[in-house]
Design a protein around this motif. Structure first.
Motif, mmCIF file in Angstrom:
data_model
loop_
_atom_site.group_PDB
_atom_site.id
_atom_site.type_symbol
_atom_site.label_atom_id
_atom_site.label_comp_id
_atom_site.label_asym_id
_atom_site.label_seq_id
_atom_site.Cartn_x
_atom_site.Cartn_y
_atom_site.Cartn_z
ATOM 1 N N GLU A 267 -15.408 8.492 5.499
ATOM 2 C CA GLU A 267 -16.527 8.434 4.546
ATOM 3 C C GLU A 267 -16.036 8.652 3.111
ATOM 4 O O GLU A 267 -16.439 7.933 2.193
ATOM 5 N N SER A 268 -15.140 9.624 2.937
ATOM 6 C CA SER A 268 -14.614 9.903 1.596
ATOM 7 C C SER A 268 -13.788 8.735 1.073
ATOM 8 O O SER A 268 -13.827 8.409 -0.118
ATOM 9 N N ARG A 269 -13.028 8.090 1.971
ATOM 10 C CA ARG A 269 -12.223 6.927 1.557
ATOM 11 C C ARG A 269 -13.103 5.815 1.006
ATOM 12 O O ARG A 269 -12.776 5.184 0.007
ATOM 13 N N GLU A 270 -14.229 5.593 1.689
ATOM 14 C CA GLU A 270 -15.159 4.542 1.238
ATOM 15 C C GLU A 270 -15.692 4.869 -0.150
ATOM 16 O O GLU A 270 -15.782 3.993 -1.025
ATOM 17 N N MET A 271 -16.055 6.140 -0.361
ATOM 18 C CA MET A 271 -16.590 6.554 -1.668
ATOM 19 C C MET A 271 -15.555 6.374 -2.772
ATOM 20 O O MET A 271 -15.855 5.860 -3.856
ATOM 21 N N VAL A 272 -14.298 6.791 -2.498
ATOM 22 C CA VAL A 272 -13.237 6.691 -3.512
ATOM 23 C C VAL A 272 -12.962 5.229 -3.857
ATOM 24 O O VAL A 272 -12.767 4.884 -5.030
ATOM 25 N N LYS A 273 -12.943 4.364 -2.844
ATOM 26 C CA LYS A 273 -12.682 2.935 -3.098
ATOM 27 C C LYS A 273 -13.782 2.320 -3.954
ATOM 28 O O LYS A 273 -13.530 1.419 -4.752
ATOM 29 N N ASN A 274 -15.021 2.800 -3.764
ATOM 30 C CA ASN A 274 -16.130 2.295 -4.583
ATOM 31 C C ASN A 274 -15.991 2.726 -6.037
ATOM 32 O O ASN A 274 -16.318 1.974 -6.959
ATOM 33 N N VAL A 275 -15.515 3.976 -6.246
ATOM 34 C CA VAL A 275 -15.379 4.499 -7.617
ATOM 35 C C VAL A 275 -14.128 3.926 -8.298
ATOM 36 O O VAL A 275 -14.145 3.607 -9.488
ATOM 37 N N PHE A 276 -13.023 3.782 -7.519
ATOM 38 C CA PHE A 276 -11.765 3.273 -8.098
ATOM 39 C C PHE A 276 -11.274 2.067 -7.297
ATOM 40 O O PHE A 276 -10.283 2.147 -6.562
ATOM 41 N N PRO A 277 -11.981 0.923 -7.436
ATOM 42 C CA PRO A 277 -11.609 -0.255 -6.644
ATOM 43 C C PRO A 277 -10.195 -0.770 -6.962
ATOM 44 O O PRO A 277 -9.560 -1.415 -6.130
ATOM 45 N N GLN A 278 -9.709 -0.472 -8.177
ATOM 46 C CA GLN A 278 -8.372 -0.934 -8.572
ATOM 47 C C GLN A 278 -7.252 -0.061 -8.044
ATOM 48 O O GLN A 278 -6.074 -0.402 -8.124
ATOM 49 N N GLY A 279 -7.595 1.105 -7.463
ATOM 50 C CA GLY A 279 -6.589 2.056 -6.986
ATOM 51 C C GLY A 279 -5.936 1.613 -5.690
ATOM 52 O O GLY A 279 -6.543 0.919 -4.863
ATOM 53 N N ILE A 280 -4.687 2.018 -5.504
ATOM 54 C CA ILE A 280 -3.944 1.680 -4.290
ATOM 55 C C ILE A 280 -3.798 2.933 -3.431
ATOM 56 O O ILE A 280 -3.151 3.899 -3.845
ATOM 57 N N PRO A 281 -4.378 2.949 -2.229
ATOM 58 C CA PRO A 281 -4.249 4.127 -1.360
ATOM 59 C C PRO A 281 -2.793 4.339 -0.944
ATOM 60 O O PRO A 281 -2.062 3.376 -0.672
ATOM 61 N N ALA A 282 -2.361 5.612 -0.929
ATOM 62 C CA ALA A 282 -0.971 5.918 -0.563
ATOM 63 C C ALA A 282 -0.841 7.385 -0.199
ATOM 64 O O ALA A 282 -1.730 8.198 -0.488
ATOM 65 N N SER A 283 0.262 7.707 0.453
ATOM 66 C CA SER A 283 0.654 9.093 0.711
ATOM 67 C C SER A 283 2.091 9.224 0.255
ATOM 68 O O SER A 283 2.983 8.570 0.820
ATOM 69 N N ALA A 284 2.319 10.033 -0.762
ATOM 70 C CA ALA A 284 3.625 10.083 -1.431
ATOM 71 C C ALA A 284 4.768 10.425 -0.492
ATOM 72 O O ALA A 284 5.907 10.039 -0.721
ATOM 73 N N ASN A 285 4.479 11.163 0.597
ATOM 74 C CA ASN A 285 5.563 11.542 1.514
ATOM 75 C C ASN A 285 5.728 10.567 2.683
ATOM 76 O O ASN A 285 6.506 10.804 3.591
ATOM 77 N N ASN A 286 4.980 9.458 2.643
ATOM 78 C CA ASN A 286 5.057 8.425 3.681
ATOM 79 C C ASN A 286 5.561 7.129 3.058
ATOM 80 O O ASN A 286 4.836 6.452 2.341
ATOM 81 N N ARG A 287 6.825 6.795 3.334
ATOM 82 C CA ARG A 287 7.470 5.645 2.681
ATOM 83 C C ARG A 287 6.724 4.331 2.947
ATOM 84 O O ARG A 287 6.574 3.496 2.059
ATOM 85 N N LYS A 288 6.241 4.145 4.190
ATOM 86 C CA LYS A 288 5.564 2.891 4.530
ATOM 87 C C LYS A 288 4.306 2.691 3.700
ATOM 88 O O LYS A 288 3.977 1.578 3.296
ATOM 89 N N SER A 289 3.580 3.796 3.456
ATOM 90 C CA SER A 289 2.321 3.678 2.712
ATOM 91 C C SER A 289 2.532 3.279 1.259
ATOM 92 O O SER A 289 1.589 2.892 0.569
ATOM 93 N N LEU A 290 3.790 3.396 0.788
ATOM 94 C CA LEU A 290 4.085 3.084 -0.624
ATOM 95 C C LEU A 290 4.442 1.615 -0.851
ATOM 96 O O LEU A 290 4.661 1.199 -1.989
ATOM 97 N N ARG A 291 4.511 0.811 0.237
ATOM 98 C CA ARG A 291 4.865 -0.609 0.077
ATOM 99 C C ARG A 291 3.924 -1.347 -0.872
ATOM 100 O O ARG A 291 4.375 -2.069 -1.753
ATOM 101 N N PRO A 292 2.574 -1.195 -0.715
ATOM 102 C CA PRO A 292 1.668 -1.883 -1.656
ATOM 103 C C PRO A 292 1.887 -1.435 -3.105
ATOM 104 O O PRO A 292 1.735 -2.235 -4.034
ATOM 105 N N VAL A 293 2.252 -0.157 -3.289
ATOM 106 C CA VAL A 293 2.509 0.360 -4.648
ATOM 107 C C VAL A 293 3.732 -0.338 -5.236
ATOM 108 O O VAL A 293 3.722 -0.810 -6.385
ATOM 109 N N VAL A 294 4.815 -0.438 -4.425
ATOM 110 C CA VAL A 294 6.045 -1.091 -4.885
ATOM 111 C C VAL A 294 5.785 -2.565 -5.191
ATOM 112 O O VAL A 294 6.246 -3.096 -6.209
ATOM 113 N N GLU A 295 5.028 -3.246 -4.301
ATOM 114 C CA GLU A 295 4.726 -4.679 -4.526
ATOM 115 C C GLU A 295 3.964 -4.885 -5.829
ATOM 116 O O GLU A 295 4.250 -5.802 -6.599
ATOM 117 N N GLN A 296 2.980 -4.002 -6.094
ATOM 118 C CA GLN A 296 2.215 -4.117 -7.337
ATOM 119 C C GLN A 296 3.094 -3.835 -8.555
ATOM 120 O O GLN A 296 2.965 -4.479 -9.592
#
Length: 492
Positions: free
Chosen positions: A450-479
């Motif tokens: 539920e919180s993820r949905e709310m955050v995406k609505n407020v910051f649609p341009q943001g890229i979800p990630a977890s700094a200590n999880n290398r795989k989750s940072l792939r979209p950040v690196v691509e951007q």
């Protein structure tokens, strides 16, 4: 008089007042109170005054008693007051009604013993293995209590980073700030009683105190008085490791201290050692204004050299054609962790505010032969002291040559929107709004669906990630690489 009923001091005043000299700071008895009670006369026949009650609170007296006399100077009545134990009442003290001076049946020693027993019971429920200095945090502002409460939450985190253990908090919403002591006498007495109840060494204000307020507060309380600015300066003094960082901290501390040097001997003496006393040190804090100015000029010249040296480094990078990506964000958002994960580095990354002070750069090469420099910078914060804004300009100069800004935000924080706004405002203040910004919604794994949905609505341009999880940072690196490709096309 002491607890055995023997006089310790006999004071003679004029018809309107007596002057109580500075009493020994060490407790003269077992327990929280001083082990002294004040007995004095009011020759005009008036009851206990507010000043009497304030003396009792701020001097930690066992009790205060006034003997009122009639028009002939003969004793007429006695009136007693004593502090109340923790949690027994909303009031800080009990003020008994006047009685005939020779008909009083109050047992003051028994009252004091009961009070000390209450303090002792409170101590037993507290973790006394923690040897950090204890503090109470205070907010005095025109803001709503909800806003002040959230701001105090951040102050508590800052206090924890500095090495303080917060044991209590007090909020007062006011129409107008008291220029002498920031808050009125009644609230000040309530604060002192709270500090007494939790055995606090430090009173920490969320607002910046003026020189006069600091001086006046140091005269009425025996505790160390700090404000938010001093606390942040102290944290920077603890964490600065490079020569540049130490120079910047000393400059900021001297700029803060200079207008407060006059009449601050007692307050400054309490700062030596512990939180609030790091940095320039006692001798430098007590030097006169002229020498402070001379030192500031010298520090300014040395920082110019540091800035020039960093400029040479940036020029070399520029000539080499290696793009720079700078990490920005609110303090403790996870920038250093992200840098470590992307570069396999071991930059200090702690769950504390301001763990990083000095800029750190790491070079990364990607499989497509794209090379870039990733730079970690000091975290931003609301109400950053103006002295620090100026002193840390050299640190933030790294941002001016960045090709892309990676704005790391802690989406699990309850005030993430305000923190993102604070960082955006600082970027604008530095006139860096032309640089492309990628918003990284860090700590995504901590959010519910539920919180993820709310955050995406407020910051649609943001890229979800977890700094200590290398795989989750792939979209950040691509951007990041996509923004650099756009920039290289513009240059051509």
């Amino acid at each position: 008089m002491n607890r055995q009923g023997r006089p310790e001091l006999i004071l003679v005043g004029d018809p309107s007042s007596i002057y109580i000299p500075e009493l020994p700071r060490a407790r003269q008895s077992e327990g929280r109170l001083r082990g002294l009670r004040l007995l004095h006369t009011h020759i005009s026949g008036e009851s206990l005054s507010e000043e009497d009650l304030m003396d009792m609170v701020f001097l930690r007296l066992d009790s205060v008693t006034v003997i009122g006399s009639d028009s002939n100077g003969d004793p007429e009545f006695a009136q007693y007051a004593y502090l109340l134990p923790p949690g027994s009442s909303e009031k800080a003290y009990e003020q008994l009604p006047p009685v005939r001076w020779n008909e009083s049946d109050i047992d003051l020693p028994a009252v004091v013993k009961a009070l000390e027993d209450e303090f002792s019971r409170a101590d037993k429920t507290r973790d006394n293995s923690d040897e950090r200095e204890r503090a109470v945090v205070v907010s005095v502002s025109q803001d709503s209590k909800a806003l002040q409460d959230r701001s105090l939450d951040e102050l508590v985190d800052l206090a924890d980073t500095a090495g303080l253990k917060v044991e209590g908090r007090l909020i007062q919403r006011i129409r107008k700030v008291n220029p002498k002591t920031i808050m009125g006498k009644g609230k000040l007495a309530e604060l002192e009683v709270l500090a007494l109840q939790v055995d606090a060494d430090v009173v920490l204000f969320d607002q910046e105190l003026t020189a006069a307020q600091m001086r006046n507060l140091s005269e009425v309380t025996e505790r160390k008085v700090l404000d938010r600015t001093q606390l942040i300066l102290d944290i920077f003094a603890q964490h600065a490791t490079t020569r540049a960082g130490k120079l910047q901290v000393e400059m900021a501390q001297l700029k803060y201290t200079m207008p407060r040097l006059v009449g601050m001997n007692s307050a400054m003496s309490r700062l030596m050692g512990g939180v609030g006393g790091r940095g320039p040190g006692e001798t430098k804090l007590e030097i006169d204004r002229r020498r402070v100015k001379d030192r500031l000029v010298k520090l300014g010249n040395e920082l110019k050299k540091v800035s020039k040296q960093r400029g040479y480094t940036r020029d070399r990078r520029s000539r080499a054609g290696v793009p720079v990506v700078s990490l920005v964000g609110y303090t403790n958002a996870g920038k250093s962790t992200l840098l470590n994960t992307l570069t396999n580095s071991v930059v200090l990354a702690e769950d504390k505010l301001f763990a990083t002070l000095d800029p750190t750069s790491r070079r990364i090469r990607f499989p497509n032969d794209q090379e870039l420099i990733l730079t970690d910078t000091v975290g931003f914060i609301r109400q950053l002291p103006k002295e620090l804004k100026e002193a840390f300009r050299a640190t933030l100069e790294e941002l001016e040559v960045a090709d892309v800004l990676l704005h790391v935000a802690d989406v699990s924080h309850p005030e993430v929107e305000e923190q993102i706004e604070a960082v955006e405002n600082i970027i604008q203040d530095m006139e860096l709004q032309e640089i492309p910004v990628i918003l990284v919604l860090n700590k995504w794994d901590k959010l519910s669906a539920e919180s993820r949905e709310m955050v995406k609505n407020v910051f649609p341009q943001g890229i979800p990630a977890s700094a200590n999880n290398r795989k989750s940072l792939r979209p950040v690196v691509e951007q990041m690489l996509e923004e650099l490709r756009k920039l290289s096309k513009k240059v051509r």
